[in-house]
Design an enzyme around this catalytic site. Structure first.
Site, mmCIF file in Angstrom:
data_model
loop_
_atom_site.group_PDB
_atom_site.id
_atom_site.type_symbol
_atom_site.label_atom_id
_atom_site.label_comp_id
_atom_site.label_asym_id
_atom_site.label_seq_id
_atom_site.Cartn_x
_atom_site.Cartn_y
_atom_site.Cartn_z
ATOM 1 N NE ARG A 38 -4.336 -1.803 9.296
ATOM 2 C CZ ARG A 38 -3.270 -1.047 9.113
ATOM 3 N NH1 ARG A 38 -3.320 0.016 8.370
ATOM 4 N NH2 ARG A 38 -2.149 -1.379 9.668
ATOM 5 N NE ARG A 67 2.868 -4.868 11.245
ATOM 6 C CZ ARG A 67 3.811 -4.618 10.325
ATOM 7 N NH1 ARG A 67 5.030 -5.075 10.478
ATOM 8 N NH2 ARG A 67 3.508 -3.918 9.268
ATOM 9 N NE ARG A 81 7.965 -2.239 5.852
ATOM 10 C CZ ARG A 81 6.654 -2.349 6.029
ATOM 11 N NH1 ARG A 81 5.824 -1.880 5.133
ATOM 12 N NH2 ARG A 81 6.184 -2.925 7.102
ATOM 13 N NE ARG A 134 6.429 -0.063 9.770
ATOM 14 C CZ ARG A 134 5.265 -0.228 9.140
ATOM 15 N NH1 ARG A 134 5.054 0.340 7.974
ATOM 16 N NH2 ARG A 134 4.318 -0.970 9.671
ATOM 17 C CE LYS A 174 -1.820 -1.142 3.981
ATOM 18 N NZ LYS A 174 -1.085 -2.394 4.273
#
Ligand code: AP5
Ligand code: MG
Length: 229
Positions: free
Chosen positions: A89, A172, A128, A161, A14
């Site tokens: 969400r 998550r 990432r 992160r 996203k």
């Protein structure tokens, strides 16, 4: 007013697609994850509250998140429309957004689900790196920056992160995929849902999003996906 919702599991892409799409549609991105990370960085009370949930891989409570989003939507630059990355969400958030838009005689123009299987999500999040200035995402193998450790777009430092640690990634996925299913159902019922194959390369996903938006009646600038890294 174009309101485009980008839906997808954690790590689906996203945040990679949102700024590219913003350039094509000429409207800003509003990403609740980025708003929360900036509040954490500034050490505001909202940031301190949100951080407890984010670091644990859990959703921030709806009441806090909806308030933050509505404040952001009230800013003048959102008047012509927005791309929402990471909101709604939950079903409660989706209903709150519908109400806020109805007050402006508007509605969600399209909710585009970027669909990616779980094994690939884990690979994407574990590799990432994002930039400090604006959260632009990179991947150490599939989308590396031109210079190691530096954002191509704004020159700021790249970091990993805290919620991209393997144990938090698993939480998550466990905690958030059920709520995502609720939101998907919400937009399937309203007719706004479009699904794109998120396993393709970044440019192909961008092109598929354009096709989905056109199908939903959102005009995308001619010339195809621009600004793709
Ligand atoms: P948020 O920041 O929104 O995180 P998320 O939904 O978990 O999504 P990610 O940012 O992890 O993934 P993404 O889909 O943006 O993927 P990306 O483009 O980076 O939220 C963080 C936290 O804040 C939440 O856990 C929650 O606590 C809280 N929060 C936020 N919003 C909330 C809300 N509304 N309600 C409650 N709580 C909320 O891509 C991932 C990687 O893959 C990158 O390395 C990228 O380079 C790579 N990649 C992207 N596309 C491709 C491709 N096509 N091929 C190969 N690699 C690709
Ligand atoms: Mg993101």
């Amino acid at each position: 007013m174009n309101v485009v919702v980008l839906l997808g599991a954690p790590g689906a892409g996203k945040g990679t697609q949102a700024p590219l799409l913003a350039a094509r549609l000429g409207i800003p991105v509003v990403a609740t994850g980025d708003l929360f990370r900036s509040a954490v960085r500034d050490g505001t009370p909202l940031g301190m509250e949100a951080r407890r949930f984010m670091d644990a891989g859990q959703l921030v409570p709806d009441e806090i998140t909806v308030r933050l989003l509505l404040e952001r939507l009230a800013r003048p630059d959102a008047a012509a429309g927005v791309i929402l990355d990471g909101f709604p969400r939950t079903g409660v958030q989706a209903a709150a957004l519908d109400r806020a838009l109805a007050d402006r005689d508007a509605r969600v123009s399209a909710a585009v689900l970027v669909d990616v299987p779980s094994e690939e999500l884990i690979r994407r999040m574990s590799g990432r790196w994002i930039c400090r200035a604006a959260g632009h995402p990179y991947h150490e193998t599939s989308s590396p920056p031109r210079a190691a450790g530096v954002c191509d777009l704004d020159g700021s430092e790249l970091y990993q992160r805290p919620d991209d640690r393997p144990d938090t990634i698993r939480v998550r996925m466990d905690q958030q995929l059920g709520a995502l299913a609720e939101v998907i159902d919400h937009y399937r019922s309203s007719g706004a849902l479009r699904t794109v194959d998120g396993l393709q390369g970044i440019t192909q996903v961008a092109a598929a999003i354009d096709v989905a938006l056109t199908d939903a009646g959102v005009a995308v600038a001619a010339g195809g996906p621009a600004g793709v890294r």
